[in-house]
Design a protein around this motif. Structure first.
Motif, PDB file in Angstrom:
ATOM      1  N   PHE A   1      67.010  49.699  18.442  1.00  0.00           N
ATOM      2  CA  PHE A   1      66.015  49.451  19.082  1.00  0.00           C
ATOM      3  C   PHE A   1      65.731  48.263  19.903  1.00  0.00           C
ATOM      4  CE2 PHE A   1      65.839  52.241  15.170  1.00  0.00           C
ATOM      5  CZ  PHE A   1      64.652  52.829  15.153  1.00  0.00           C
ATOM      6  N   LEU A   2      65.053  48.331  21.016  1.00  0.00           N
ATOM      7  CA  LEU A   2      64.906  46.904  22.603  1.00  0.00           C
ATOM      8  C   LEU A   2      63.655  46.857  21.757  1.00  0.00           C
ATOM      9  CD1 LEU A   2      66.930  45.981  24.431  1.00  0.00           C
ATOM     10  CD2 LEU A   2      66.037  47.462  25.521  1.00  0.00           C
ATOM     11  N   ASN A   3      63.779  45.270  21.781  1.00  0.00           N
ATOM     12  CA  ASN A   3      63.147  44.814  22.538  1.00  0.00           C
ATOM     13  C   ASN A   3      62.154  44.255  23.464  1.00  0.00           C
ATOM     14  OD1 ASN A   3      61.396  44.532  19.426  1.00  0.00           O
ATOM     15  ND2 ASN A   3      63.978  44.184  18.755  1.00  0.00           N
ATOM     16  N   LEU A   4      61.157  44.621  23.726  1.00  0.00           N
ATOM     17  CA  LEU A   4      61.059  43.600  24.871  1.00  0.00           C
ATOM     18  C   LEU A   4      59.774  43.033  25.437  1.00  0.00           C
ATOM     19  CD1 LEU A   4      62.198  46.739  26.365  1.00  0.00           C
ATOM     20  CD2 LEU A   4      62.835  45.472  27.601  1.00  0.00           C
ATOM     21  N   PHE A   5      59.236  41.936  25.840  1.00  0.00           N
ATOM     22  CA  PHE A   5      58.085  41.621  25.857  1.00  0.00           C
ATOM     23  C   PHE A   5      57.348  41.086  27.520  1.00  0.00           C
ATOM     24  CE2 PHE A   5      61.218  40.114  22.422  1.00  0.00           C
ATOM     25  CZ  PHE A   5      60.474  40.086  21.961  1.00  0.00           C
ATOM     26  N   GLN A   6      56.316  40.882  27.558  1.00  0.00           N
ATOM     27  CA  GLN A   6      55.148  40.414  28.813  1.00  0.00           C
ATOM     28  C   GLN A   6      56.534  40.416  29.028  1.00  0.00           C
ATOM     29  OE1 GLN A   6      52.138  42.077  27.545  1.00  0.00           O
ATOM     30  NE2 GLN A   6      51.672  42.105  30.189  1.00  0.00           N
ATOM     31  N   ASP A   7      56.885  38.864  29.725  1.00  0.00           N
ATOM     32  CA  ASP A   7      57.812  38.387  30.769  1.00  0.00           C
ATOM     33  C   ASP A   7      58.433  39.793  30.988  1.00  0.00           C
ATOM     34  OD1 ASP A   7      56.254  36.216  30.144  1.00  0.00           O
ATOM     35  OD2 ASP A   7      57.856  34.777  28.609  1.00  0.00           O
ATOM     36  N   ASP A   8      59.193  40.271  30.260  1.00  0.00           N
ATOM     37  CA  ASP A   8      60.156  41.542  31.447  1.00  0.00           C
ATOM     38  C   ASP A   8      59.677  42.135  32.541  1.00  0.00           C
ATOM     39  OD1 ASP A   8      62.598  41.200  29.755  1.00  0.00           O
ATOM     40  OD2 ASP A   8      60.953  41.887  27.315  1.00  0.00           O
ATOM     41  N   PHE A   9      57.948  41.858  32.509  1.00  0.00           N
ATOM     42  CA  PHE A   9      57.641  42.537  33.544  1.00  0.00           C
ATOM     43  C   PHE A   9      57.635  42.158  34.941  1.00  0.00           C
ATOM     44  CE2 PHE A   9      54.893  44.680  30.049  1.00  0.00           C
ATOM     45  CZ  PHE A   9      55.925  45.966  29.492  1.00  0.00           C
ATOM     46  N   LEU A  10      58.103  40.701  34.394  1.00  0.00           N
ATOM     47  CA  LEU A  10      58.338  39.583  35.848  1.00  0.00           C
ATOM     48  C   LEU A  10      59.642  39.804  36.607  1.00  0.00           C
ATOM     49  CD1 LEU A  10      57.330  36.567  33.703  1.00  0.00           C
ATOM     50  CD2 LEU A  10      55.385  38.101  35.377  1.00  0.00           C
ATOM     51  N   ARG A  11      60.423  40.674  35.740  1.00  0.00           N
ATOM     52  CA  ARG A  11      61.605  40.833  36.356  1.00  0.00           C
ATOM     53  C   ARG A  11      62.027  42.866  36.811  1.00  0.00           C
ATOM     54  NH1 ARG A  11      63.132  37.023  32.418  1.00  0.00           N
ATOM     55  NH2 ARG A  11      62.958  39.081  31.141  1.00  0.00           N
ATOM     56  N   HIS A  12      61.195  43.249  36.173  1.00  0.00           N
ATOM     57  CA  HIS A  12      61.613  44.371  36.268  1.00  0.00           C
ATOM     58  C   HIS A  12      59.722  45.472  35.607  1.00  0.00           C
ATOM     59  CE1 HIS A  12      65.565  44.411  36.583  1.00  0.00           C
ATOM     60  NE2 HIS A  12      65.726  43.720  35.852  1.00  0.00           N
ATOM     61  N   SER A  13      59.320  46.712  36.742  1.00  0.00           N
ATOM     62  CA  SER A  13      57.804  47.473  36.688  1.00  0.00           C
ATOM     63  C   SER A  13      58.722  47.899  34.753  1.00  0.00           C
ATOM     64  CB  SER A  13      57.665  47.997  37.673  1.00  0.00           C
ATOM     65  OG  SER A  13      59.289  49.346  37.428  1.00  0.00           O
ATOM     66  N   PHE A  14      57.046  48.701  34.259  1.00  0.00           N
ATOM     67  CA  PHE A  14      57.593  49.036  33.123  1.00  0.00           C
ATOM     68  C   PHE A  14      58.666  50.642  33.395  1.00  0.00           C
ATOM     69  CE2 PHE A  14      56.028  52.693  30.520  1.00  0.00           C
ATOM     70  CZ  PHE A  14      55.886  52.314  29.309  1.00  0.00           C
ATOM     71  N   THR A  15      57.969  51.194  34.095  1.00  0.00           N
ATOM     72  CA  THR A  15      59.101  52.418  34.926  1.00  0.00           C
ATOM     73  C   THR A  15      60.193  51.926  34.651  1.00  0.00           C
ATOM     74  OG1 THR A  15      57.092  53.669  35.920  1.00  0.00           O
ATOM     75  CG2 THR A  15      58.915  54.135  36.522  1.00  0.00           C
ATOM     76  N   GLU A  16      60.540  51.474  35.608  1.00  0.00           N
ATOM     77  CA  GLU A  16      62.217  50.495  35.700  1.00  0.00           C
ATOM     78  C   GLU A  16      62.730  50.399  34.661  1.00  0.00           C
ATOM     79  OE1 GLU A  16      61.921  47.648  39.930  1.00  0.00           O
ATOM     80  OE2 GLU A  16      61.958  47.361  38.180  1.00  0.00           O
ATOM     81  N   ILE A  17      61.896  49.967  32.810  1.00  0.00           N
ATOM     82  CA  ILE A  17      62.886  49.178  32.263  1.00  0.00           C
ATOM     83  C   ILE A  17      63.078  50.530  31.016  1.00  0.00           C
ATOM     84  CG2 ILE A  17      62.319  47.412  30.005  1.00  0.00           C
ATOM     85  CD1 ILE A  17      60.642  45.844  32.027  1.00  0.00           C
ATOM     86  N   VAL A  18      62.008  51.666  31.293  1.00  0.00           N
ATOM     87  CA  VAL A  18      62.395  52.901  30.950  1.00  0.00           C
ATOM     88  C   VAL A  18      63.513  53.545  31.651  1.00  0.00           C
ATOM     89  CG1 VAL A  18      61.625  55.393  30.382  1.00  0.00           C
ATOM     90  CG2 VAL A  18      59.790  52.649  29.639  1.00  0.00           C
ATOM     91  N   ASN A  19      63.165  53.620  32.523  1.00  0.00           N
ATOM     92  CA  ASN A  19      64.308  54.459  33.242  1.00  0.00           C
ATOM     93  C   ASN A  19      66.012  53.672  33.134  1.00  0.00           C
ATOM     94  OD1 ASN A  19      62.620  56.094  34.620  1.00  0.00           O
ATOM     95  ND2 ASN A  19      62.545  55.455  36.631  1.00  0.00           N
ATOM     96  N   GLN A  20      65.583  52.063  32.559  1.00  0.00           N
ATOM     97  CA  GLN A  20      67.468  52.054  32.631  1.00  0.00           C
ATOM     98  C   GLN A  20      67.344  52.434  31.306  1.00  0.00           C
ATOM     99  OE1 GLN A  20      66.369  47.816  33.432  1.00  0.00           O
ATOM    100  NE2 GLN A  20      66.264  48.040  35.243  1.00  0.00           N
ATOM    101  N   ASN A  21      67.026  52.592  30.354  1.00  0.00           N
ATOM    102  CA  ASN A  21      67.004  53.067  28.730  1.00  0.00           C
ATOM    103  C   ASN A  21      66.906  54.245  28.281  1.00  0.00           C
ATOM    104  OD1 ASN A  21      67.832  49.879  27.838  1.00  0.00           O
ATOM    105  ND2 ASN A  21      66.118  49.932  28.945  1.00  0.00           N
TER     106      ASN A  21
END
Length: 334
Positions: free
Chosen positions: A50-70
């Motif tokens: 389980f990988l926890n992500l927060f609103q600040d993570d969207f400053l570096r990557h888009s939601f789509t990019e985060i999902v595609n990376q994982n």
């Protein structure tokens, strides 16, 4: 698909659905749901991460990019579930677009956030989609609070009577995290001081009554800034609007009683002295000053509105919280 919190733990949908949204003001309930869900998913696949992500993570990557990376297994063949803590819903459209795509290979995506207004697209999407599960996490009911209290005391091997359990449920917060924190403080106090529950409760009641009484006098004196300052200080533990309404209504009835006595010819001081139970001597001057602040019409109107607000809360109407705050604001403007 909507699922009630009370049905969540035993639901078969936990291992059938892929996307989850937990929302509402009760963050303790939300965390409880996520703990249960993680346990259920791990029971099917011990290697699931389980990988926890927060609103600040969207400053570096888009939601789509985060999902595609994982969305692929790691080098050890482990799958990943993503848990997003959303402080706002600006990425709603992107979330819906990605979830509805056909080639999404992610194991699970879990979202947690605060209250979501009815009709907002992300809430409606999760409610209507057969692939999604949405769980509203509202404040704990009195019955739920009693169950939590019993569970905590049983785990600590401390006996608690029915009367003490009911009293605690009426005094403590309706938000699960705050409720557990308050109970833990009480348990620590009982264990470290070697005092019984009755002694601990008497201190809790004294502190609670003092705080509420102070708020009542500030509101009756229509001291807007002082009232809101104190209210904000207390709002983490200020969870029982019904109790406050009862105390404040009785206070207004005392003012009404004194004003009636004055019309019959008594002096304000003698009219106040006829009250039973009497006004605490340190508060007499403040109480006398409130008599001129309230006319008969406003007193009767406020008492009636407080009663209607109380009924709204007892009926568990969704607008009862906002109605209570709106009424307080109106009273300060009377």
């Amino acid at each position: 698909m909507i699922l009630k919190y009370s049905n969540f733990e035993k639901s078969a949908f936990l291992t059938e659905k892929k996307f989850f949204l937990f929302y509402g003001p009760n963050f303790g309930k939300i965390e409880s749901c996520i703990t249960i869900l993680k346990s259920k998913l791990n029971s099917l696949d011990r290697t699931l991460k389980f990988l926890n992500l927060f609103q600040d993570d969207f400053l570096r990557h888009s939601f789509t990019e985060i999902v595609n990376q994982n969305d692929q297994d790691d080098i050890f063949g482990n799958k990943t579930s993503l848990i997003f803590s959303l402080s706002d819903l600006r990425v709603s459209s992107e979330i819906i677009k990605l979830i509805t795509s056909q080639d999404l290979n992610i194991q699970n995506i879990i979202f947690k956030t605060g209250p979501i207004q009815k009709g907002l697209k992300i809430r409606k999407f999760f409610e209507d989609s057969p692939d999604c599960l949405i769980v509203p996490c509202y404040e704990d009911s009195l019955l739920e609070k009693k169950e939590v209290i019993m569970r905590v005391f049983e785990n600590e091997n401390i006996e608690i009577s029915l009367d003490h359990k009911n009293l605690l449920a009426s005094l403590l917060s309706s938000e699960r995290l705050n409720l557990l924190n308050e109970l833990n403080k009480l348990i620590i106090y009982i264990k470290t001081t070697k005092k019984n529950i009755s002694n601990a409760l008497s201190i809790l009641i004294d502190n609670n009554s003092h705080d509420l009484n102070n708020l009542v006098y500030l509101l009756a004196s229509k001291k807007r800034n002082d009232f809101w300052n104190e209210f904000l200080k207390l709002q983490q533990t200020f969870s029982d609007e019904i109790k406050f309404i009862n105390i404040f209504s009785k206070h207004l009835e005392k003012i009404l009683f004194v004003k009636d006595k004055i019309l019959l010819g008594l002096t304000p001081l003698n009219a106040m002295k006829s009250l039973r139970p009497p006004i605490f001597f340190k508060e007499e001057e403040t109480f006398l000053s409130q008599i001129d602040l309230w006319n008969f019409q406003n007193l009767r109107k406020a008492i009636k509105e407080l009663h209607l607000c109380q009924m709204s809360i007892l009926n568990n109407e969704k607008s009862s919280k906002s109605r209570f705050l709106t009424l307080i604001t109106k009273i300060l403007d009377l």
